[in-house]
Write an enzyme that holds these catalytic residues in place. Structure first.
Site, PDB file in Angstrom:
ATOM      1  N   HIS A 143       2.583   3.239  -8.973  1.00  0.00           N
ATOM      2  CA  HIS A 143       2.329   1.800  -9.164  1.00  0.00           C
ATOM      3  C   HIS A 143       3.497   1.149  -9.910  1.00  0.00           C
ATOM      4  O   HIS A 143       3.924   0.048  -9.579  1.00  0.00           O
ATOM      5  CB  HIS A 143       1.038   1.581  -9.965  1.00  0.00           C
ATOM      6  CG  HIS A 143      -0.207   2.031  -9.245  1.00  0.00           C
ATOM      7  ND1 HIS A 143      -0.464   1.696  -7.939  1.00  0.00           N
ATOM      8  CD2 HIS A 143      -1.269   2.769  -9.640  1.00  0.00           C
ATOM      9  CE1 HIS A 143      -1.626   2.221  -7.565  1.00  0.00           C
ATOM     10  NE2 HIS A 143      -2.135   2.885  -8.583  1.00  0.00           N
ATOM     11  N   ASN A 192     -11.078  -2.411  -5.250  1.00  0.00           N
ATOM     12  CA  ASN A 192     -10.312  -1.541  -6.153  1.00  0.00           C
ATOM     13  C   ASN A 192     -10.991  -1.338  -7.510  1.00  0.00           C
ATOM     14  O   ASN A 192     -10.662  -0.397  -8.244  1.00  0.00           O
ATOM     15  CB  ASN A 192      -8.887  -2.083  -6.365  1.00  0.00           C
ATOM     16  CG  ASN A 192      -7.985  -1.942  -5.150  1.00  0.00           C
ATOM     17  OD1 ASN A 192      -7.096  -2.766  -4.919  1.00  0.00           O
ATOM     18  ND2 ASN A 192      -8.189  -0.901  -4.349  1.00  0.00           N
ATOM     19  N   ASP A 196       0.824  -1.213   0.000  1.00  0.00           N
ATOM     20  CA  ASP A 196       0.000   0.000   0.000  1.00  0.00           C
ATOM     21  C   ASP A 196       0.863   1.271   0.000  1.00  0.00           C
ATOM     22  O   ASP A 196       1.967   1.275   0.537  1.00  0.00           O
ATOM     23  CB  ASP A 196      -0.914  -0.017   1.239  1.00  0.00           C
ATOM     24  CG  ASP A 196      -2.104   0.926   1.083  1.00  0.00           C
ATOM     25  OD1 ASP A 196      -2.311   1.451  -0.023  1.00  0.00           O
ATOM     26  OD2 ASP A 196      -2.811   1.140   2.080  1.00  0.00           O
TER      27      ASP A 196
HETATM   28  C1  IPE Z   1      -5.597  -2.709  -0.343  1.00  0.00           C
HETATM   29  O1  IPE Z   1      -5.176  -1.402  -0.519  1.00  0.00           O
HETATM   30  C2  IPE Z   1      -5.533  -3.441  -1.621  1.00  0.00           C
HETATM   31  C3  IPE Z   1      -4.203  -3.603  -2.207  1.00  0.00           C
HETATM   32  C4  IPE Z   1      -3.055  -3.283  -1.687  1.00  0.00           C
HETATM   33  C5  IPE Z   1      -4.200  -4.210  -3.489  1.00  0.00           C
HETATM   34  P1  IPE Z   1      -6.197  -0.186  -0.624  1.00  0.00           P
HETATM   35  O2  IPE Z   1      -5.361   1.026  -0.663  1.00  0.00           O
HETATM   36  O3  IPE Z   1      -7.142  -0.391  -1.736  1.00  0.00           O
HETATM   37  O4  IPE Z   1      -6.977  -0.301   0.758  1.00  0.00           O
HETATM   38  P2  IPE Z   1      -8.023   0.673   1.449  1.00  0.00           P
HETATM   39  O5  IPE Z   1      -9.215   0.710   0.576  1.00  0.00           O
HETATM   40  O6  IPE Z   1      -7.360   2.002   1.571  1.00  0.00           O
HETATM   41  O7  IPE Z   1      -8.287   0.066   2.771  1.00  0.00           O
HETATM   42  C1  IPE Z   2      -1.607   0.251  -3.406  1.00  0.00           C
HETATM   43  O1  IPE Z   2      -1.379   1.604  -3.469  1.00  0.00           O
HETATM   44  C2  IPE Z   2      -1.832  -0.373  -4.761  1.00  0.00           C
HETATM   45  C3  IPE Z   2      -3.229  -0.763  -5.060  1.00  0.00           C
HETATM   46  C4  IPE Z   2      -4.222  -0.686  -4.241  1.00  0.00           C
HETATM   47  C5  IPE Z   2      -3.460  -1.290  -6.357  1.00  0.00           C
HETATM   48  P1  IPE Z   2      -2.567   2.652  -3.447  1.00  0.00           P
HETATM   49  O2  IPE Z   2      -2.925   2.951  -4.864  1.00  0.00           O
HETATM   50  O3  IPE Z   2      -3.671   2.188  -2.588  1.00  0.00           O
HETATM   51  O4  IPE Z   2      -1.843   3.910  -2.800  1.00  0.00           O
HETATM   52  P2  IPE Z   2      -2.473   4.956  -1.788  1.00  0.00           P
HETATM   53  O5  IPE Z   2      -3.095   4.194  -0.659  1.00  0.00           O
HETATM   54  O6  IPE Z   2      -3.474   5.744  -2.553  1.00  0.00           O
HETATM   55  O7  IPE Z   2      -1.309   5.767  -1.342  1.00  0.00           O
HETATM   56 MG    MG Z   3      -4.084   2.435  -0.603  1.00  0.00          MG
END
Ligand code: IPE
Ligand code: IPE
Ligand code: MG
Length: 246
Positions: free
Chosen positions: A35, A66, A18
């Site tokens: 990413h 997601n 994350d």
């Molecule tokens: C969880 O991360 C899913 C992945 C890392 C793929 P998110 O960033 O989507 O989680 P929430 O929604 O903030 O809890």
């Molecule tokens: C995790 O990073 C990757 C996925 C959930 C695919 P995020 O995209 O959730 O990054 P933040 O939480 O917005 O920083």
């Molecule tokens: Mg996230």
């Protein structure tokens, strides 16, 4: 690295990767660059785990929730995933790593599900490590799907009601055959499970670091492992009982 005790390493590590978006935001660049950078961290972590002999590594790459992100970000993520899988296949084979997937593969765009299937098939006899990708995955969804399959099996007389146990239930999950995670790592400081491996993590040790996923490197992983090795996993027992039984 020499501070790691081989005997006390986790058998299965699960990671919620994350913080890619925040990493990009801090630099005033597009989320997708975060990413892309995150893939380098994933590669580094897979390499390290393979090197030190971790048997199972599950990476949360895309949750069911997601799908609610902006279309543009989803498309970019799917393209990245496709490219990652194409680039990785030779390395996985060379390093004897088997790819497995948990989640709703049928929901992914066709080019992604096709290359996934190809990599899963090509690596199916590799056995040094299992790299398990959670894609279009949700823990509650997984449990509900398991219940549907169990009801069907009972109706068709392939399973007796009294044989529904914790262990038989586990065999109806996407993770059948994979031991429960010993260690969960979540980057970016968030203190939640986000619908990840809900059944399987009943007794998993949790490690949260403030480091954003694109900045998470070998030394951070080693730090997490050292922290894990210093935990006492009691599983409901008392410390004294654990000392007695060794
Ligand atoms: C969880 O991360 C899913 C992945 C890392 C793929 P998110 O960033 O989507 O989680 P929430 O929604 O903030 O809890
Ligand atoms: C995790 O990073 C990757 C996925 C959930 C695919 P995020 O995209 O959730 O990054 P933040 O939480 O917005 O920083
Ligand atoms: Mg996230």
């Amino acid at each position: 690295m020499d501070r790691l005790v081989k005997k006390k390493l986790p058998r299965h590590i699960a990671i919620i990767m994350d913080g890619n978006g925040r990493w990009a935001k801090k630099r005033s660049i597009e989320r997708i660059i975060g990413h892309r950078k995150g893939i380098e961290s994933a590669r580094e972590v897979v390499e390290l785990c393979r090197e030190i002999g971790i048997k199972y590594l599950t990476l949360y790459a895309f949750s069911i929730e997601n799908w609610r992100r902006p279309k543009k970000e989803i498309e970019a993520l799917m393209n990245l995933l496709e490219r990652y899988l194409k680039n990785e296949i030779d390395g996985l084979l060379k390093n004897n790593i088997r790819l497995m997937v948990i989640g709703n593969i049928q929901d992914l765009p066709l080019p992604v599900s096709e290359i996934l299937q190809e990599v899963v098939e090509k690596t199916q006899t590799c056995d040094d490590m299992i790299l398990n990708l959670a894609l279009s995955y949700g823990g509650r969804d997984e449990i509900i799907q398991a219940i549907h399959r169990i009801i069907k099996a009972v109706k068709e007389n392939n399973l007796k009601e009294e044989d529904i146990t914790e262990s038989s239930f586990s065999s109806y999950l996407f993770t059948r055959g994979i031991p429960d995670p010993d260690l969960l790592i979540r980057t970016s400081g968030e203190m939640r499970l986000s619908n990840f491996l809900l059944w399987q993590m009943a007794y998993t040790e949790i490690y949260v670091t403030e480091i954003l996923w694109p900045d998470f490197k070998r030394e951070d992983m080693i730090r997490a492992l050292i922290d894990y090795q210093n935990r006492e996993r009691r599983f409901g027992l008392t410390s004294e009982q654990l000392i007695k039984t060794g």
